[in-house]
Design a protein around this motif. Structure first.
Motif, PDB file in Angstrom:
ATOM      1  N   GLU A 157      19.080  33.002  30.265  1.00  9.66           N
ATOM      2  CA  GLU A 157      20.196  32.308  30.919  1.00  9.66           C
ATOM      3  C   GLU A 157      19.711  31.655  32.219  1.00  9.66           C
ATOM      4  N   GLN A 158      20.186  30.444  32.489  1.00 11.35           N
ATOM      5  CA  GLN A 158      19.819  29.781  33.740  1.00 11.35           C
ATOM      6  C   GLN A 158      20.590  30.410  34.891  1.00 11.35           C
ATOM      7  N   PRO A 159      19.883  30.798  35.980  1.00 15.13           N
ATOM      8  CA  PRO A 159      20.594  31.412  37.107  1.00 15.13           C
ATOM      9  C   PRO A 159      21.548  30.436  37.778  1.00 15.13           C
ATOM     10  N   ARG A 160      22.568  31.004  38.410  1.00 11.54           N
ATOM     11  CA  ARG A 160      23.511  30.200  39.184  1.00 11.54           C
ATOM     12  C   ARG A 160      23.538  30.719  40.618  1.00 11.54           C
ATOM     13  N   LEU A 161      23.582  29.784  41.559  1.00 10.84           N
ATOM     14  CA  LEU A 161      23.606  30.162  42.963  1.00 10.84           C
ATOM     15  C   LEU A 161      24.907  30.897  43.250  1.00 10.84           C
ATOM     16  N   ILE A 162      24.823  32.062  43.870  1.00  9.69           N
ATOM     17  CA  ILE A 162      25.989  32.921  44.039  1.00  9.69           C
ATOM     18  C   ILE A 162      27.070  32.282  44.901  1.00  9.69           C
ATOM     19  N   THR A 163      26.696  31.367  45.795  1.00 10.40           N
ATOM     20  CA  THR A 163      27.677  30.757  46.701  1.00 10.40           C
ATOM     21  C   THR A 163      28.423  29.578  46.079  1.00 10.40           C
ATOM     22  N   SER A 232      21.814  38.831  47.250  1.00  8.81           N
ATOM     23  CA  SER A 232      21.878  37.458  46.729  1.00  8.81           C
ATOM     24  C   SER A 232      22.618  36.534  47.685  1.00  8.81           C
ATOM     25  N   LEU A 233      23.700  37.031  48.279  1.00  8.89           N
ATOM     26  CA  LEU A 233      24.470  36.220  49.221  1.00  8.89           C
ATOM     27  C   LEU A 233      23.642  35.875  50.456  1.00  8.89           C
ATOM     28  N   LEU A 234      22.927  36.870  50.983  1.00 11.78           N
ATOM     29  CA  LEU A 234      22.053  36.619  52.133  1.00 11.78           C
ATOM     30  C   LEU A 234      20.919  35.669  51.750  1.00 11.78           C
ATOM     31  N   GLY A 235      20.372  35.873  50.560  1.00 13.71           N
ATOM     32  CA  GLY A 235      19.282  35.020  50.103  1.00 13.71           C
ATOM     33  C   GLY A 235      19.702  33.571  49.924  1.00 13.71           C
ATOM     34  N   ALA A 236      20.935  33.371  49.467  1.00 16.91           N
ATOM     35  CA  ALA A 236      21.412  32.008  49.225  1.00 16.91           C
ATOM     36  C   ALA A 236      21.748  31.269  50.511  1.00 16.91           C
ATOM     37  N   THR A 237      22.037  32.010  51.584  1.00 14.63           N
ATOM     38  CA  THR A 237      22.514  31.367  52.817  1.00 14.63           C
ATOM     39  C   THR A 237      21.513  31.411  53.969  1.00 14.63           C
ATOM     40  N   VAL A 258       7.881  19.898  49.390  1.00 14.64           N
ATOM     41  CA  VAL A 258       8.941  20.839  49.006  1.00 14.64           C
ATOM     42  C   VAL A 258      10.307  20.180  49.150  1.00 14.64           C
ATOM     43  N   THR A 259      11.106  20.264  48.082  1.00 14.14           N
ATOM     44  CA  THR A 259      12.483  19.780  48.096  1.00 14.14           C
ATOM     45  C   THR A 259      13.424  20.969  48.245  1.00 14.14           C
ATOM     46  N   LYS A 260      14.262  20.924  49.273  1.00 16.43           N
ATOM     47  CA  LYS A 260      15.148  22.058  49.547  1.00 16.43           C
ATOM     48  C   LYS A 260      16.155  22.269  48.415  1.00 16.43           C
ATOM     49  N   ILE A 261      16.355  23.534  48.086  1.00 11.45           N
ATOM     50  CA  ILE A 261      17.375  23.917  47.114  1.00 11.45           C
ATOM     51  C   ILE A 261      18.577  24.533  47.822  1.00 11.45           C
ATOM     52  N   SER A 262      18.292  25.499  48.708  1.00  9.67           N
ATOM     53  CA  SER A 262      19.391  26.194  49.387  1.00  9.67           C
ATOM     54  C   SER A 262      18.862  26.987  50.574  1.00  9.67           C
ATOM     55  N   GLY A 263      19.785  27.445  51.427  1.00  5.85           N
ATOM     56  CA  GLY A 263      19.479  28.410  52.466  1.00  5.85           C
ATOM     57  C   GLY A 263      18.853  27.861  53.729  1.00  5.85           C
ATOM     58  N   MET A 264      18.769  28.743  54.737  1.00  4.67           N
ATOM     59  CA  MET A 264      18.143  28.433  56.015  1.00  4.67           C
ATOM     60  C   MET A 264      16.944  29.347  56.217  1.00  4.67           C
ATOM     61  N   THR A 265      16.113  29.029  57.173  1.00  7.47           N
ATOM     62  CA  THR A 265      14.899  29.814  57.414  1.00  7.47           C
ATOM     63  C   THR A 265      15.128  30.885  58.484  1.00  7.47           C
TER      64      THR A 265
END
Length: 292
Positions: A157-163, A232-237, A258-265
């Motif tokens: 299954e393809q993952p989905r971003l939790i946010t 997952s929530l912390l990882g996505a944001t 690198v092309t950004k997908i999600s989140g901050m550093t």
């Protein structure tokens, strides 16, 4: 039936040191831990067993089962994971990120109880019940998150971003699958089952209270799932994910290719794990105080 005086603190300390030395050496030899991880693992393991057989058992259940699931599908993971390590070898930072809070709690527990194995019972002591619940929640989170990551990445299954629930590439921080969420629940349940089974041998509880301890099973399953969702929530944001056109992988650092997908550093993977463990520990402790 409870184990008699052989479960004293001194005896447990000796058993803990010997067992921890054997397991840590084996883990380094099998490349589950590097040398620094083996040293840290020895200390943490010895302390847990000295403080109580149940707590040592939960730590070992986490270590052995997470090491096993890490090695499942290594060839597929090698193509997806940015920092893939043969055998899932962990260093001292990763060992402490997954054990420091629980180690502090077991030490406080043994100082308050003198090493006597106690049942979850808020009528007897809300503090002791909260400490035990926190330790359970800690390892449910660690095990659930590890099982979720290591088994979820193998899902077709393809993952989905939790946010946003939008489809994302495998390896994206905050990407979830049904298989991964079920694995997190099973990982947490494994810790709860370990706590209950070992407790039948080590804790002296009235019969009705012993039966009440079975509620640890659904609580631990929920804690495993909750820990994975928080991670997952912390990882996505708060954790960066981007796709590197050169390496053909999802990476955690930005760059010209690198092309950004999600989140901050703001957080790295170890920090995300530590925060999710802390939150799950606190929430599970509170749940146990309310339920028991």
């Amino acid at each position: 039936m409870a184990i008699p005086a052989a479960s004293s603190l001194a005896v447990r300390s000796a058993i803990g040191a010997a067992l921890a030395a054997v397991i840590a050496a084996r883990a380094v030899r099998r490349r589950s831990l590097d040398a620094s991880g083996g040293a840290a693992g020895f200390v943490v393991m010895a302390v847990h067993i000295a403080c109580g057989y149940r707590y040592g058992a939960m730590l070992l259940a986490f270590f052995f089962t997470s090491s096993k699931v890490t090695k499942i599908g290594e060839n597929r993971k090698r193509c997806v994971e940015e920092d893939f390590k043969e055998g899932g070898q962990r260093n001292w930072i990763q060992v402490l990120a997954n054990s420091t809070i629980a180690t502090i709690l077991v030490v406080i527990y043994v100082l308050m109880t003198g090493g006597q194995d106690r049942c979850l019972d808020s009528n007897d002591s809300k503090v002791i019940t909260g400490l035990i619940g926190g330790i359970i929640g800690h390892y449910c989170c660690c095990n659930g998150d590890t099982w979720s990551s290591e088994i979820g990445v193998l899902s077709d299954e393809q993952p989905r971003l939790i946010t946003t629930l939008k489809p994302v590439r495998k390896g994206t921080n905050g990407g979830v699958t049904l298989q991964g969420l079920l694995a997190a629940t099973a990982g947490g349940l494994t810790i709860g089952l370990t706590f209950v089974v070992v407790g039948l041998l080590t804790a002296q509880c009235p019969f009705d209270m012993a039966l009440w301890q079975l509620l640890v099973l659904p609580i631990s399953a929920g804690a495993g799932l909750l820990g994975s969702l928080i991670d997952s929530l912390l990882g996505a944001t708060l954790q960066f994910s981007g796709y590197c056109s050169v390496r053909k992988k999802v990476v955690s650092k930005s760059g010209p290719t690198v092309t950004k997908i999600s989140g901050m550093t703001l957080l790295d993977n170890d920090a995300v794990n530590a925060v999710s463990v802390l939150l799950t520990t606190v929430l599970t402790a509170y749940a146990c105080i309310c339920i028991f």
